[in-house]
Write a protein that holds these residues in place. Structure first.
Motif, PDB file in Angstrom:
ATOM      1  N   ARG A   1       0.831  -1.215   0.000  1.00 56.74           N
ATOM      2  CA  ARG A   1       0.000   0.000   0.000  1.00 56.74           C
ATOM      3  C   ARG A   1       0.865   1.265   0.000  1.00 56.74           C
ATOM      4  O   ARG A   1       0.595   2.218  -0.728  1.00 56.74           O
ATOM      5  CB  ARG A   1      -0.912   0.024   1.231  1.00 56.74           C
ATOM      6  CG  ARG A   1      -2.132  -0.829   1.129  1.00 56.74           C
ATOM      7  CD  ARG A   1      -3.035  -0.589   2.339  1.00 56.74           C
ATOM      8  NE  ARG A   1      -3.980  -1.669   2.469  1.00 56.74           N
ATOM      9  CZ  ARG A   1      -3.829  -2.730   3.259  1.00 56.74           C
ATOM     10  NH1 ARG A   1      -2.756  -2.868   4.017  1.00 56.74           N
ATOM     11  NH2 ARG A   1      -4.748  -3.674   3.284  1.00 56.74           N
ATOM     12  N   LYS A   2       1.891   1.272   0.830  1.00 54.64           N
ATOM     13  CA  LYS A   2       2.770   2.436   0.929  1.00 54.64           C
ATOM     14  C   LYS A   2       3.469   2.706  -0.403  1.00 54.64           C
ATOM     15  O   LYS A   2       3.534   3.846  -0.849  1.00 54.64           O
ATOM     16  CB  LYS A   2       3.802   2.211   2.037  1.00 54.64           C
ATOM     17  CG  LYS A   2       4.720   3.380   2.240  1.00 54.64           C
ATOM     18  CD  LYS A   2       5.727   3.118   3.347  1.00 54.64           C
ATOM     19  CE  LYS A   2       6.684   4.299   3.433  1.00 54.64           C
ATOM     20  NZ  LYS A   2       7.801   4.043   4.315  1.00 54.64           N
TER      21      LYS A   2
ATOM     22  N   LEU B   1       0.947   4.099  -2.855  1.00 58.04           N
ATOM     23  CA  LEU B   1       0.576   5.471  -2.504  1.00 58.04           C
ATOM     24  C   LEU B   1       1.659   6.454  -2.941  1.00 58.04           C
ATOM     25  O   LEU B   1       1.354   7.534  -3.461  1.00 58.04           O
ATOM     26  CB  LEU B   1       0.322   5.592  -1.002  1.00 58.04           C
ATOM     27  CG  LEU B   1      -0.115   6.966  -0.495  1.00 58.04           C
ATOM     28  CD1 LEU B   1      -1.415   7.411  -1.170  1.00 58.04           C
ATOM     29  CD2 LEU B   1      -0.272   6.938   1.024  1.00 58.04           C
TER      30      LEU B   1
ATOM     31  N   THR C   1      -5.212  10.177  -0.596  1.00 57.89           N
ATOM     32  CA  THR C   1      -4.930   9.942   0.820  1.00 57.89           C
ATOM     33  C   THR C   1      -4.604   8.497   1.129  1.00 57.89           C
ATOM     34  O   THR C   1      -3.926   8.223   2.112  1.00 57.89           O
ATOM     35  CB  THR C   1      -6.113  10.398   1.691  1.00 57.89           C
ATOM     36  OG1 THR C   1      -7.305   9.743   1.242  1.00 57.89           O
ATOM     37  CG2 THR C   1      -6.292  11.898   1.615  1.00 57.89           C
ATOM     38  N   GLU C   2      -5.074   7.580   0.273  1.00 59.48           N
ATOM     39  CA  GLU C   2      -4.847   6.172   0.569  1.00 59.48           C
ATOM     40  C   GLU C   2      -5.063   5.325  -0.682  1.00 59.48           C
ATOM     41  O   GLU C   2      -5.866   5.667  -1.544  1.00 59.48           O
ATOM     42  CB  GLU C   2      -5.835   5.716   1.661  1.00 59.48           C
ATOM     43  CG  GLU C   2      -5.364   4.551   2.446  1.00 59.48           C
ATOM     44  CD  GLU C   2      -6.181   4.338   3.726  1.00 59.48           C
ATOM     45  OE1 GLU C   2      -6.120   3.218   4.234  1.00 59.48           O
ATOM     46  OE2 GLU C   2      -6.867   5.260   4.193  1.00 59.48           O
TER      47      GLU C   2
END
Length: 101
Positions: free
Chosen positions: A73-74, A77, A89-90
């Motif tokens: 996810r990071k 993003l 934001t995500e």
């Protein structure tokens, strides 16, 4: 903004499995037009992150472990924010499935 991706998991120069993911961006609605304008480029960048994750063993073993998915996810993003800024934001992983061949 929900999109599906298919990622091969390669072992010993052959496809060992296919991983299907559905990703969604949590973002300010004001960037919708900008998102669609750069969508092909963003999909390409997301695919590279997913391929790198697969090649580093990220889809092996207990690949759904939260720490493992947090790393993914990071990385996704960071890529999304390169083109869309802090309006994203995500990155949400809506579904993930691994099918061994």
């Amino acid at each position: 903004m929900i999109k599906q991706f298919v990622v091969p998991v390669v072992k010993d120069d052959s496809i060992d499995a296919m991983v299907t993911l559905t990703l969604s961006l949590e973002a300010d609605p004001s960037i919708t037009d900008r998102f669609y304008a750069i969508e092909p480029k963003l999909r390409d960048r997301f695919l590279q992150v997913l391929f790198d994750h697969a090649n580093s063993g990220g889809f092996d073993g207990v690949f759904t472990e939260s720490g493992n998915l947090d790393i993914l996810r990071k990385s996704l993003l960071e890529v999304a924010r390169k083109d869309l800024g802090d309006n994203v934001t995500e990155v949400l992983i809506m579904s993930v499935n691994r099918q061994d061949v």
